[in-house]
Write an enzyme that holds these catalytic residues in place. Structure first.
Site, short mmCIF file in Angstrom:
data_model
loop_
_atom_site.label_atom_id
_atom_site.label_comp_id
_atom_site.label_asym_id
_atom_site.label_seq_id
_atom_site.Cartn_x
_atom_site.Cartn_y
_atom_site.Cartn_z
N ARG A 174 0.82 -1.23 0.00
CA ARG A 174 0.00 0.00 0.00
C ARG A 174 0.85 1.28 0.00
NH1 ARG A 174 -2.42 -3.52 -1.17
NH2 ARG A 174 -4.17 -4.51 -0.16
N SER A 225 -11.09 -0.96 3.91
CA SER A 225 -10.38 -0.97 5.20
C SER A 225 -9.87 0.42 5.53
CB SER A 225 -9.19 -1.93 5.14
OG SER A 225 -9.66 -3.23 4.87
N GLU A 315 -5.00 3.76 5.98
CA GLU A 315 -4.85 3.55 4.54
C GLU A 315 -5.59 4.68 3.82
OE1 GLU A 315 -5.61 -0.56 3.41
OE2 GLU A 315 -6.29 0.11 1.45
C1 LIG Z 1 -15.69 -0.97 -0.67
C2 LIG Z 1 -14.23 -0.68 -0.82
C3 LIG Z 1 -13.33 -1.72 -0.88
C4 LIG Z 1 -11.97 -1.47 -1.04
N1 LIG Z 1 -11.10 -2.53 -1.13
C5 LIG Z 1 -9.80 -2.31 -1.35
C6 LIG Z 1 -8.89 -3.40 -1.51
O1 LIG Z 1 -9.26 -4.57 -1.45
N2 LIG Z 1 -7.58 -3.12 -1.75
C7 LIG Z 1 -7.13 -1.83 -1.85
O2 LIG Z 1 -5.93 -1.65 -2.08
N3 LIG Z 1 -7.97 -0.77 -1.68
C8 LIG Z 1 -9.28 -0.98 -1.45
N4 LIG Z 1 -10.14 0.08 -1.29
C9 LIG Z 1 -9.60 1.44 -1.25
C10 LIG Z 1 -9.68 2.17 -2.61
O3 LIG Z 1 -10.57 1.56 -3.48
C11 LIG Z 1 -8.33 2.22 -3.27
O4 LIG Z 1 -7.43 2.89 -2.45
C12 LIG Z 1 -8.38 2.95 -4.63
O5 LIG Z 1 -7.17 2.73 -5.31
C13 LIG Z 1 -8.65 4.44 -4.50
O6 LIG Z 1 -8.93 4.95 -5.80
P1 LIG Z 1 -9.69 6.32 -6.03
O7 LIG Z 1 -9.61 6.65 -7.49
O8 LIG Z 1 -11.05 6.27 -5.46
O9 LIG Z 1 -8.77 7.34 -5.22
P2 LIG Z 1 -9.16 8.59 -4.32
O10 LIG Z 1 -9.86 8.10 -3.11
O11 LIG Z 1 -9.85 9.61 -5.13
O12 LIG Z 1 -7.72 9.12 -3.91
C14 LIG Z 1 -6.85 8.36 -3.12
C15 LIG Z 1 -5.49 9.02 -3.11
O13 LIG Z 1 -4.91 8.91 -4.40
C16 LIG Z 1 -4.40 10.18 -4.82
N5 LIG Z 1 -4.55 10.23 -6.27
C17 LIG Z 1 -5.68 10.04 -6.98
N6 LIG Z 1 -5.43 10.14 -8.30
C18 LIG Z 1 -4.12 10.39 -8.43
C19 LIG Z 1 -3.25 10.62 -9.56
N7 LIG Z 1 -3.69 10.58 -10.82
N8 LIG Z 1 -1.95 10.88 -9.31
C20 LIG Z 1 -1.48 10.93 -8.03
N9 LIG Z 1 -2.24 10.73 -6.93
C21 LIG Z 1 -3.54 10.47 -7.14
C22 LIG Z 1 -5.29 11.20 -4.10
O14 LIG Z 1 -4.63 12.45 -3.94
C23 LIG Z 1 -5.53 10.51 -2.77
O15 LIG Z 1 -4.47 10.79 -1.86
C24 LIG Z 1 -11.50 -0.14 -1.12
C25 LIG Z 1 -12.42 0.92 -1.05
C26 LIG Z 1 -13.77 0.66 -0.90
C27 LIG Z 1 -14.74 1.79 -0.85
#
Ligand SMILES: Cc1cc2nc3c(=O)[nH]c(=O)nc-3n(C[C@H](O)[C@H](O)[C@H](O)COP(=O)(O)OP(=O)(O)OC[C@H]3O[C@@H](n4cnc5c(N)ncnc54)[C@H](O)[C@@H]3O)c2cc1C
Length: 320
Positions: A174, A225, A315
């Site tokens: 992560r 999480s 996380e």
């Molecule tokens: C139901 C559920 C289940 C999940 N299960 C998992 C799992 O099994 N494993 C896991 O790893 N995660 C899991 N997650 C967490 C999440 O899905 C991941 O962290 C995902 O990668 C976040 O993507 P996002 O586009 O929504 O990012 P955001 O929430 O919009 O942003 C997250 C971070 O990424 C940064 N960011 C976004 N885009 C960019 C970019 N282009 N360049 C640089 N930085 C950027 C943002 O500044 C922020 O700090 C889960 C979440 C939910 C809601």
């Protein structure tokens, strides 16, 4: 420093950039909490994105990039600055090599690879969010992470657009170099995957999605999480001694195990709840606030610290 109105006018003049003022960020986060951003802009054009960043820098306005908002806690007071989303989502395959825009939904990338009979991302099926953030946080599940397939990442480092190879991205559990340089913006990535049977990959992915949907119903306002799991070898000796062997998986102790020992399951603050079946899953019942969410997280950390002498690490990412 430019006023919001001045900056809005400046941004509105950039071709292919959609700009709004005073945008409630709760609508852009899966938790459904968070106040307004002074300015919000999005684009699928790298050029427009870079121009917007330039304008923000020149106007003394702080930019913040988000993706699908599935791993964010935005303050109830919102964000005093410019929130940006890069939506470029091109997907291409050439043999074993796949290129993807950071704005592509991760699930679309997973499906694309499966449809092309390429193995490596199928266990990430059902992880919400976009590919850029998946690389930023080295998203993963079922013992695999996106970093295993990434060969190169194209990003903006504040001065220029350049690329890093996998071994330069400092991927660990992560974590990535992008988390250590929050001002860097990922635009695209190249991945290399191995050929495999499409049907078999689809079966794996479908099975995983089914299990995930039971654990995280699609309408649940949550971030998956809240806390990272912990590496057994990095725990303070006292804490490690308290962990039973059957709680350890692939060298990691789930944060949920520590949380369960301190009575987290079913806890509630306002309308923010800890799931009764999963101690590391917090959700908003619908009327929760970011303040309640933060307080409950602090309470859980304090309990684990008092009992085990260790600090759980979020996380989830905070804005504002
Ligand atoms: C139901 C559920 C289940 C999940 N299960 C998992 C799992 O099994 N494993 C896991 O790893 N995660 C899991 N997650 C967490 C999440 O899905 C991941 O962290 C995902 O990668 C976040 O993507 P996002 O586009 O929504 O990012 P955001 O929430 O919009 O942003 C997250 C971070 O990424 C940064 N960011 C976004 N885009 C960019 C970019 N282009 N360049 C640089 N930085 C950027 C943002 O500044 C922020 O700090 C889960 C979440 C939910 C809601």
């Amino acid at each position: 420093m430019a006023t919001t109105e001045e900056m809005h006018a400046h941004l509105a003049a950039i071709p292919n950039l959609a700009v709004s003022v005073d945008v409630p960020l709760a609508g852009y986060t899966r938790f459904g909490v968070g106040g307004p951003a002074d300015l919000y802009a999005e684009t699928s054009s790298e050029e427009a994105f870079l121009e917007a960043l330039d304008a923000a820098r020149a106007g003394g306005i702080a930019p913040m990039v988000i993706g699908g908002g599935t791993n964010l806690i935005v303050s109830d007071l919102g964000y005093r600055g410019l929130v940006l989303r890069y939506r470029g989502d091109d997907l291409r395959a050439e043999g074993k090599r796949v290129t993807v825009g950071a704005g592509a939904e991760l699930q679309r990338l997973v499906d694309f690879c499966i449809d092309h009979g390429l193995q490596g991302l199928e266990t990430l099926a059902g992880i919400p969010g976009w590919t850029g953030a998946a690389i930023y946080g080295n998203a993963g599940a079922y013992g695999h992470s996106i970093s295993e397939c990434v060969t190169q990442v194209r990003f903006f480092d504040g001065e220029r657009v350049r690329a890093l190879a996998n071994d330069e991205c400092r991927f660990t559990y992560r974590e990535s170099i992008f988390k250590q340089h929050k001002e860097w913006i990922i635009f695209a990535a190249a991945l290399t995957l191995e050929p495999a049977d499409r049907g078999a990959l689809r079966t794996i992915a479908d099975g995983i999605v089914q299990v995930r949907n039971e654990k995280f119903p699609v309408t649940m306002r949550c971030a998956g999480s809240i806390f990272k799991n912990l590496l057994l070898r990095e725990l303070p000796a006292g804490a490690a001694a308290m962990v039973p062997a059957d709680a350890v998986r692939e060298g990691k102790v789930p944060a949920a195990w520590f949380l369960e020992q301190v009575g987290a399951k079913g806890m509630q603050l306002g309308d923010i709840h800890v799931a009764s079946y999963h101690a590391n899953l917090l959700y908003n019942g619908g009327r929760g606030t970011a303040a309640e969410l933060r307080s409950l997280i602090q309470e859980l950390k304090a309990r684990v610290r008092a009992r085990f002498g260790l600090d759980l690490e979020e996380e989830v990412q905070y804005i504002g």
